[in-house]
Design a protein around this motif. Structure first.
Motif: not given
Length: 78
Positions: A19-20, A54-55, A60-63, A66-68
């Motif tokens: 994510l970073i 866009r990618i 960012t949204s997907i990871v 997953i993190f949350v």
């Protein structure tokens, strides 16, 4: 620590590092002094994000999700 906690901890570490990296690879909304004058917005480019933007936004949204989810599950398991 159980194997589930270790696995979720590893997933959280990997997701946080990824994510970073993904956030740092994204371009800023304002790009230099041209954005102040409005020069960054051309007729053809206004409102259109490039394919890489866009990618990165989707990654960012997907990871982030997953993190949350891993954080919530790890908190419940703990």
């Amino acid at each position: 620590m159980t194997t589930a906690q270790i696995a979720l901890s590893v997933i959280m570490i990997i997701a946080s590092l990824f994510l970073i990296v993904v956030v740092l690879l994204q371009e800023g909304a304002q790009q230099g002094l041209g954005a102040i004058e409005g020069g960054a917005d051309t007729f053809f480019g206004k409102g259109k994000a490039s394919a890489s933007d866009r990618i990165f936004a989707r990654l960012t949204s997907i990871v982030g999700v997953i993190f949350v989810i891993a954080a919530i599950v790890l908190n419940i398991v703990h």
